[in-house]
Scaffold this active site. Structure first.
Site, PDB file in Angstrom:
ATOM      1  N   CYS A 143       0.831  -1.216   0.000  1.00 28.98           N
ATOM      2  CA  CYS A 143       0.000   0.000   0.000  1.00 28.98           C
ATOM      3  C   CYS A 143       0.861   1.261   0.000  1.00 28.98           C
ATOM      4  CB  CYS A 143      -0.943   0.013   1.195  1.00 28.98           C
ATOM      5  SG  CYS A 143      -0.087   0.067   2.771  1.00 28.98           S
ATOM      6  N   CYS A 166      -2.646  -3.035   8.719  1.00 29.02           N
ATOM      7  CA  CYS A 166      -2.304  -1.679   9.172  1.00 29.02           C
ATOM      8  C   CYS A 166      -1.818  -1.724  10.624  1.00 29.02           C
ATOM      9  CB  CYS A 166      -3.505  -0.754   9.043  1.00 29.02           C
ATOM     10  SG  CYS A 166      -4.374  -0.923   7.466  1.00 29.02           S
TER      11      CYS A 166
HETATM   12 FE1  FES Z   1      -1.556   0.604   4.208  1.00 25.70          FE
HETATM   13 FE2  FES Z   1      -3.455   0.685   6.010  1.00 25.70          FE
HETATM   14  S1  FES Z   1      -3.695   0.505   3.854  1.00 25.70           S
HETATM   15  S2  FES Z   1      -1.322   0.588   6.321  1.00 25.70           S
END
Ligand code: FES
Length: 132
Positions: A35, A104
């Site tokens: 991400c 996360c």
């Molecule tokens: Fe990357 Fe939450 S989507 S840490």
């Protein structure tokens, strides 16, 4: 049912312990390649106790809420206890995270671990207890 708990929303909107500790005793930075989010933790440690902790998170709301909660969970605690903090404990303290957002909270666990490892390294301390 709401996707995010009230606690997640609260820590996302009013994150605790945001910032930098200039003379930190341990600094850890981790990222999630998928991400692209980044989390940095600063620790001030005296007499083996986490006296202060601050974070900077460039990431999603769950990552911000997780960092905020993680700092609250380790503040004032002994280093050995902070070392045991798991992402599961962070998520539970937030009254849960959606399954696809659990990674996360992993970032928060890793950032704290990395800052503690930095502290151990700087002080020539061994991590053997935790790794064997
Ligand atoms: Fe990357 Fe939450 S989507 S840490």
């Amino acid at each position: 049912m709401a996707l995010y708990s009230e606690k997640v929303m609260d820590h996302f909107r009013n994150p605790r312990n945001v910032g930098v500790i200039e003379d930190a005793d341990g600094i850890g930075e981790v990222g999630n390649a998928k991400c692209g989010d980044i989390m940095k933790m600063y620790l001030k440690i005296e007499d083996d106790i986490i006296q202060d902790v601050k974070f900077e998170t460039f990431g999603c709301g769950s990552a911000i809420a997780s960092s905020s909660m993680a700092t609250e969970l380790i503040k004032g605690k002994p280093v050995s206890e902070a070392m045991q903090l798991t992402n599961k404990a962070v998520a539970e303290a937030l009254d849960g995270l959606p399954a696809y957002k659990m990674h996360c909270s992993v970032l928060a666990e890793e950032a704290i671990r990395s800052a503690l490892e930095d502290y151990y390294r700087r002080n020539g301390l061994s991590l053997c207890k935790e790794t064997t």
